[in-house]
Structure formats: C-alpha cells, structure tokens
Design an enzyme around this catalytic site. Structure first.
Site, PDB file in Angstrom:
ATOM      1  N   GLU A 162     -31.551 -28.222  28.057  1.00 49.41           N
ATOM      2  CA  GLU A 162     -31.633 -28.536  29.437  1.00 49.41           C
ATOM      3  C   GLU A 162     -32.014 -27.630  29.495  1.00 49.41           C
ATOM      4  O   GLU A 162     -31.791 -25.822  30.038  1.00 49.41           O
ATOM      5  CB  GLU A 162     -31.015 -29.137  29.807  1.00 49.41           C
ATOM      6  CG  GLU A 162     -29.082 -28.964  29.821  1.00 49.41           C
ATOM      7  CD  GLU A 162     -28.675 -28.331  31.196  1.00 49.41           C
ATOM      8  OE1 GLU A 162     -29.769 -27.500  31.995  1.00 49.41           O
ATOM      9  OE2 GLU A 162     -27.778 -28.274  31.257  1.00 49.41           O
ATOM     10  N   ARG A 181     -18.955 -27.886  31.404  1.00 46.74           N
ATOM     11  CA  ARG A 181     -20.047 -29.071  29.978  1.00 46.74           C
ATOM     12  C   ARG A 181     -21.320 -29.187  30.843  1.00 46.74           C
ATOM     13  O   ARG A 181     -22.037 -30.645  30.597  1.00 46.74           O
ATOM     14  CB  ARG A 181     -19.227 -30.339  29.817  1.00 46.74           C
ATOM     15  CG  ARG A 181     -17.859 -30.335  29.832  1.00 46.74           C
ATOM     16  CD  ARG A 181     -16.488 -31.702  29.427  1.00 46.74           C
ATOM     17  NE  ARG A 181     -17.314 -32.487  28.336  1.00 46.74           N
ATOM     18  CZ  ARG A 181     -17.261 -32.203  26.965  1.00 46.74           C
ATOM     19  NH1 ARG A 181     -15.689 -30.743  27.251  1.00 46.74           N
ATOM     20  NH2 ARG A 181     -16.846 -32.964  26.469  1.00 46.74           N
ATOM     21  N   CYS A 218     -32.823 -21.924  25.196  1.00 46.80           N
ATOM     22  CA  CYS A 218     -31.949 -21.224  23.459  1.00 46.80           C
ATOM     23  C   CYS A 218     -31.652 -19.663  23.735  1.00 46.80           C
ATOM     24  O   CYS A 218     -30.480 -19.482  23.260  1.00 46.80           O
ATOM     25  CB  CYS A 218     -33.530 -20.720  23.411  1.00 46.80           C
ATOM     26  SG  CYS A 218     -35.015 -19.481  23.864  1.00 46.80           S
ATOM     27  N   HIS A 224     -38.691 -16.994  22.535  1.00 46.60           N
ATOM     28  CA  HIS A 224     -37.327 -17.571  21.495  1.00 46.60           C
ATOM     29  C   HIS A 224     -36.293 -16.811  20.732  1.00 46.60           C
ATOM     30  O   HIS A 224     -36.716 -15.360  20.374  1.00 46.60           O
ATOM     31  CB  HIS A 224     -38.032 -18.150  20.661  1.00 46.60           C
ATOM     32  CG  HIS A 224     -37.178 -19.424  20.144  1.00 46.60           C
ATOM     33  ND1 HIS A 224     -35.809 -20.216  21.469  1.00 46.60           N
ATOM     34  CD2 HIS A 224     -37.002 -19.566  19.021  1.00 46.60           C
ATOM     35  CE1 HIS A 224     -34.856 -20.950  20.341  1.00 46.60           C
ATOM     36  NE2 HIS A 224     -35.504 -20.578  18.805  1.00 46.60           N
ATOM     37  N   ASP A 284     -30.231 -22.642  14.858  1.00 49.76           N
ATOM     38  CA  ASP A 284     -31.029 -22.161  16.174  1.00 49.76           C
ATOM     39  C   ASP A 284     -30.451 -23.874  16.545  1.00 49.76           C
ATOM     40  O   ASP A 284     -31.205 -25.685  16.118  1.00 49.76           O
ATOM     41  CB  ASP A 284     -32.842 -23.078  16.091  1.00 49.76           C
ATOM     42  CG  ASP A 284     -33.424 -23.093  16.758  1.00 49.76           C
ATOM     43  OD1 ASP A 284     -32.895 -22.595  17.926  1.00 49.76           O
ATOM     44  OD2 ASP A 284     -34.758 -22.017  16.963  1.00 49.76           O
TER      45      ASP A 284
END
Length: 257
Positions: free
Chosen positions: A40, A65, A70, A108, A122
């Site tokens: 997210e 939580r 990435c 990334h 990943d």
C-alpha cells in the site's frame, strides 16, 4: 532486531520461528507475509512521512499493522530474515514501463537470499511470486503467483531481467546496497507528480484464492482467476480498509493530483 521484535513480527502473519533458515521456511515466511501484510501507498495520500529506518518500519508495519511499498516491506523483511539466520542482500531494480523500457535505478528494492543457491525474494512488488525464485535458473518457474523467468539482461553488467506471465517485470542489478541508498528514490516516489504512487491511493493483498485490491474507490476482487469490480461510496472506504486489509484509518486517503 531483538527476540521480542522477531516474535511480534512473526505474530503479525501468524508464523512461529523456523527451526533453521532453509528454503522451506523461507517459502512459508514469504507467502504468509504476502497474505497478511498489504502492499500500500496510503502514507503518501495521508501526508505521513516515510522513514526507511528499521525502528520506524517496525512501528508502522508491526505495531500499527500497516503495509507499505517495496522499500518498506522488503526493507523490514530483510531485517527479519537476517535475524532468523538468513544471508540477505538488498538489490536495486529498474521497473519496466510502457514500451518495455526499464526505469531508473532504485525504482524497486528486492532481496537476494543465499542458501545452497541464491534466491530472489520479494514481498514488495504487489502481484508477484508467492515464494522465492531461483536466481540462477533460466527455465520458467511456476508457483501460485504465476509463471516467472529470470534471464540475463542485454549488456555486460550481470543484470537480470525478471518476467511475470511473459510480461517484463523488472531488471535486477547484481551489486549489493544498503537501505539508506534507496532513500532518495523513495522520496521521489512519494512526492513527485511523475511517480505513479502519487496519482491515487492503492492497497492490495494476496488472498488464499487470488487478490483483493482497493485502488482509490474501486474495489477489485480476483478469485480463482475471475475478476469483479465495484466503486465504493465514500462511507464504505474506511470499513473496507479494515475488513479487507486489517488497516485502521481515522480519515480517507486523498486522491492524487
């Protein structure tokens, strides 16, 4: 990461501490993480700072939580795997865009885990593999996330191109990096109007039968390959984040400019 943090992190996705750092445990850890910790970008659309520091990431992902993108997800997962005895290297990748052109370096963050052979791990690329992929394998590799192939990239740099179901995913570099090396690109991704992360909020998570994604106000369910979509009313958004992703928010993330 100390013992109590390891326990709390493993509790986050209902895992017990593996008896040894082997590939079977690595596979179980990755899939459990994908099914419990969402990909997210909500912090960007809530005006929250993103800090690529282990304590800040632990507070966000474990204590509060939440999920992340990435740099956050793979960054903290690397800390956990290292604490569990795995040999982990942070690798930079260039994500392929339209026309099959790779983006900038540090676009990334992915992980290399060395056991008897090197593995690509990943948990921060959204819809991707359920488990680790053999980095030295050039034949197709299949798992619940699809069909993957890792091949040598053009040139003489040792880079690897990773494809997913025949589509280019990202170009992985061989050189190791530290988490701090990704800070400038993380800042760009979180602030630039050219970044796709600033365009709209997205929250996505692997489920036992597919994937659930909330992109802006569109709820997307993929179950056994069948996709359904519905645009949610404003009043439905906060309950949807909680019910489908376990995320408690006090306000709705803003849309991108």
């Amino acid at each position: 990461m100390d013992k109590s943090q390891i326990t709390r992190y493993l509790d986050r996705f209902d895992m017990v501490r593996p008896t040894e750092p082997d590939v079977q445990s690595l596979r179980a850890l990755q899939l459990a993480h994908l099914k419990a910790v969402p990909f997210e970008n909500l912090s960007i659309h809530l005006g929250e700072p993103i800090a690529l520091e282990p304590d800040a990431l632990f507070d966000k992902i474990v204590v509060r939580r939440r999920g992340g993108f990435c740099y956050e997800l793979n960054g903290l997962f690397a800390e956990l795997l290292t604490a569990l005895g795995y040999r982990v290297t942070l690798l930079a990748a260039r994500v392929f865009g339209g026309g099959g052109v790779p983006g900038p370096l540090f676009d990334h963050l992915a992980l290399r885990v060395d056991l008897d052979e090197p593995w690509l791990v990943d948990v921060g690329f959204g819809d991707f593999s359920d488990g680790p992929l053999r980095l030295d394998e050039r034949a197709e590799q299949k798992d619940g996330g699809g069909a993957f192939r890792i091949g040598l990239a053009p040139g003489d740099h040792g880079d690897l191109d990773v494809t997913h179901n025949g589509d280019p995913g990202y170009r992985l570099t061989a050189r190791p990096y530290e988490l701090a090396d990704f800070v400038p690109m993380c800042w760009w991704q979180a602030t630039s109007p050219r970044s796709h992360f600033t365009r709209s909020p997205v929250c996505s998570m692997r489920t036992s039968r597919g994937r659930t994604t909330l992109r802006d106000r569109k709820m997307i369910h993929t179950v056994d390959g069948e996709r359904t979509e519905r645009v949610l009313d404003e009043i439905e958004l906060l309950p949807a984040y909680l019910d489908h992703f376990g995320i408690t928010l006090d306000r709705v993330p803003s849309t991108g400019a």
